[in-house]
Design a protein around this motif. Structure first.
Motif, PDB file in Angstrom:
ATOM      1  N   TRP A  79      -2.603  76.266  36.616  1.00  0.00           N
ATOM      2  CA  TRP A  79      -1.830  76.808  35.496  1.00  0.00           C
ATOM      3  C   TRP A  79      -2.307  78.198  35.031  1.00  0.00           C
ATOM      4  CZ3 TRP A  79      -3.972  77.982  30.689  1.00  0.00           C
ATOM      5  CH2 TRP A  79      -5.297  77.556  30.499  1.00  0.00           C
ATOM      6  N   GLY A  80      -3.514  78.617  35.457  1.00  0.00           N
ATOM      7  CA  GLY A  80      -4.026  79.893  34.976  1.00  0.00           C
ATOM      8  C   GLY A  80      -5.008  80.481  35.959  1.00  0.00           C
ATOM      9  N   GLN A  81      -5.611  81.576  35.551  1.00  0.00           N
ATOM     10  CA  GLN A  81      -6.571  82.265  36.399  1.00  0.00           C
ATOM     11  C   GLN A  81      -7.485  83.124  35.538  1.00  0.00           C
ATOM     12  OE1 GLN A  81      -4.376  84.893  38.971  1.00  0.00           O
ATOM     13  NE2 GLN A  81      -3.119  85.691  37.308  1.00  0.00           N
ATOM     14  N   PRO A  82      -8.637  83.473  36.042  1.00  0.00           N
ATOM     15  CA  PRO A  82      -9.510  84.381  35.295  1.00  0.00           C
ATOM     16  C   PRO A  82      -8.914  85.785  35.310  1.00  0.00           C
ATOM     17  CG  PRO A  82     -10.420  83.969  37.455  1.00  0.00           C
ATOM     18  CD  PRO A  82      -9.246  83.049  37.312  1.00  0.00           C
ATOM     19  N   GLY A  83      -9.361  86.595  34.391  1.00  0.00           N
ATOM     20  CA  GLY A  83      -8.878  87.966  34.354  1.00  0.00           C
ATOM     21  C   GLY A  83      -9.395  88.760  35.541  1.00  0.00           C
ATOM     22  N   ALA A  84      -8.661  89.761  35.883  1.00  0.00           N
ATOM     23  CA  ALA A  84      -9.063  90.680  36.952  1.00  0.00           C
ATOM     24  C   ALA A  84      -9.566  91.964  36.303  1.00  0.00           C
ATOM     25  CB  ALA A  84      -7.886  90.970  37.875  1.00  0.00           C
TER      26      ALA A  84
END
Length: 622
Positions: free
Chosen positions: A345-350
């Motif tokens: 559902w999400g991901q860490p920031g780049a």
């Protein structure tokens, strides 16, 4: 008079003539005298007598002529008298006309004098007004030069603002939250931090702001920026320099048309947050609680995030529609998926994309993400109507949200020491959430006491509540289940004196249960009672010298957070040189959890109770 004289003369002439005629010729003797034989014969009249009569007649004629002459003289005198009277009358008329003309001239002169006096008075008044206006202009010019309310640069007006703050916080249970309270992380009883109070002091809530405004013939253009120092950098700490970073609070641009339409974009207070009047973007026009705590009060509805809104303002009513930046709180609860099921559902920031990619390694060898960004399918939509009928302010709003995740069906095989997971199928799932809310605020007791009530109810909208507990949980099949939530806040604000404001608030945020059973018969979802066996016992040892233990044997999933607040602000000075004020706030907060305990066993649910005191000393720019 002339006619009377003529009548008298005529009468005299007639009498004289009658006497003369009778005296000169007697009538003949009557016939009977012939038969009187014995009568003597009459004596003859002497001739002298006839001459005398003639003389007498002549004298009478002379007298008549004299009378006629006298009458003629009198007629002449009368004519002269009449002429003199006519002349006198004419002179009188001329004199009267001259007097009238003189009076008219006097009146005209008096009117001219009055007009002249009025003109002089008007000139004096105008002169006084001009002098006063010049003095006011000079005073305003001096004020604008010595203490301008705004700066003018290339056709725009720039207004600086903000305040400098010196503040302290004491809590009965340690949270490590500085001046802002982390309501959903208030420690339970049987934890290390619950037995230690905390005291911090800070200037980080000091604020700077600037409004830039330019006017065109079609409307007004505005830009606004507001920031404080409640941001945290990677190296921020309290060791020596206390170097905390500047963070954006509100940054937006606006085009406001003359017909009432306005287009605004940037980081804004959500449209769901209550305004004081109409629909506004300015922080000073947002009806936030007056708390020193920058996290306000439980039950308050707010976020600050990107949004683009269109508003229309008419007398006593305003409409608004906004598209705002979405984010998912959660997934929360106990996640027990069906076998061979996974979800994303999400991901860490780049870092390269300027989102926060920071992580920590406190979860063993697998990095635990400090920040997670939801992979959102669409913006949140917010619509609101505000009413200002003349007594009070009223609002009704609605929120629409979309939650998406990707669900994987997998097969796991093990060959010796090698485990392989294969994806058999995958699909995206989107769930819809939303809520309704409103607020009212009514001034009472001659605007001395403001009474307010605001709230919101819905599914998947807890992110807009003050405590930020959770938006969703996950079903056993991997799809999202938006959680029911309720936020409500009652407010009393007393304007005791022009310098003293006293406020009292009570509110709370609630999240409901959402429980499922997976294919293995295990419970899944939010609101499952956790382990309470350690509640009431001694707290566990800390994880390390600087890591308090959370006690896994006395914990649960938050049901609601309630808070009551009492405080005041007192202005030592408020005028053209700014505002100097001081305030104290006390709050009592409780955090309760969902549980499934059996009261007959003597167990009890974990409960967090927090007592807090703040002080603040601030100087506001004028």
């Amino acid at each position: 008079m002339k006619n009377n004289m003529k009548s008298i003369a005529a009468a005299a002439i007639v009498a004289v003539l009658a006497a003369t005629n009778g005296y000169a010729a007697d009538p003949p003797p009557a016939p009977a005298a012939k038969h009187a034989k014995s009568a003597a014969k009459p004596k003859p009249v002497p001739a002298a007598t006839s001459a005398e009569l003639q003389e007498l007649k002549q004298q009478m004629q002379t007298q008549i002529d004299t009378l006629k002459q006298q009458l003629a003289d009198r007629d002449t005198q009368l004519k002269q008298a009449q002429d003199s009277a006519a002349a006198a009358q004419a002179s009188a008329a001329r004199a009267e006309a001259a007097a009238g003309a003189q009076q008219q001239a006097v009146s005209e002169n008096a009117a001219a004098v009055t007009t002249l006096q009025g003109t002089v008075t008007d000139l004096k008044s105008i002169q006084t007004s001009v002098v006063n206006s010049m003095q006011d202009d000079q005073a305003n010019l001096k004020k604008s030069l010595e203490s301008p309310e705004a700066l003018h640069y290339k056709g725009i007006t720039i207004t600086p603002g903000g305040y400098m703050a010196a503040e302290t916080i004491w809590r009965s249970r340690a949270t490590g939250g500085d001046i802002a309270t982390p309501f959903s992380a208030i420690p339970f009883e049987a934890t290390d931090a619950s037995h230690m109070s905390e005291w911090y002091s800070s200037a980080r809530q000091s604020r700077v702001s600037m409004m830039a405004m330019g006017k065109a013939n079609w409307g007004t253009m505005r830009g606004y920026v507001e920031a404080d120092f409640l941001g945290t950098g990677v190296t921020s700490n309290n060791n020596q320099s206390n170097s905390y970073v500047l963070r954006q609070r509100v940054v937006w641009a606006q085009a406001a048309l003359n017909n009432g339409l306005a287009f605004t974009g940037g980081q804004l207070w959500t449209l769901a947050t209550e305004d004081k009047v109409g629909l506004s973007n300015l922080s000073g026009d947002i009806m936030t609680p007056q708390t020193i705590d920058p996290n306000y009060n439980a039950g308050f509805v707010w976020t600050r995030q990107y949004g683009f809104r269109v508003t229309y303002t008419a007398p006593k009513i305003a409409f608004g529609l906004a598209a705002e930046n979405p984010q998912v709180l959660g997934p929360a609860g106990t996640i027990n998926l069906n076998p061979n099921t996974a979800y994303l559902w999400g991901q860490p920031g780049a870092n390269g994309g300027l989102y926060n990619g920071a992580a920590n390694t406190t979860n063993g060898t697998t990095p635990g993400l400090i920040t997670t960004y939801a992979i959102n399918p669409a913006p949140d939509l917010v619509a609101k109507i505000a009413f200002d009928p003349g007594l009070g302010h009223y609002e009704v709003f609605g929120i629409g949200r979309w939650f998406r995740d990707r669900i994987f069906n997998t097969t796991t095989t093990t060959n010796g020491t090698t485990t392989t997971t294969t994806v058999n199928s995958a699909h995206n799932d989107t769930e819809i959430g939303g809520g309704l809310g409103g607020s009212l605020r009514i001034p009472t007791f001659k605007k001395k006491l403001d009474v307010g009530l605001k709230g919101m109810w819905g599914t998947g909208v807890d992110r807009y509540g003050n405590t930020t507990i959770a938006d969703v949980t996950v079903k056993p099949d991997g799809s999202f289940s938006p959680l029911h939530s309720l936020s409500a806040l009652g407010t009393l604000e007393l304007h005791a004196t022009p310098r003293l404001d006293i406020y009292a608030y009570y509110g709370g945020d609630y999240v409901g249960k959402s429980i499922f059973i997976n294919n293995l018969g295990k419970q899944d979802g939010y609101g499952i009672g956790e382990n309470v066996s350690g509640c009431g016992a001694m707290e566990p040892p800390p994880t390390g010298p600087t890591y308090p233990s959370s006690n896994s044997t006395c914990t649960g999933q938050t049901r609601d957070v309630q808070e009551g607040t009492l405080g005041y602000w007192y202005d030592f000075y408020r005028g053209p040189h700014g505002r100097l004020r001081q305030g104290i706030q006390y709050s009592h907060a409780e955090r309760l959890v969902w549980d499934n305990i059996d009261v007959t066993t003597g167990q009890f649910s974990p409960k967090s109770i927090e007592n807090m005191f703040w002080t603040s000393f601030r100087y506001y720019l004028p």
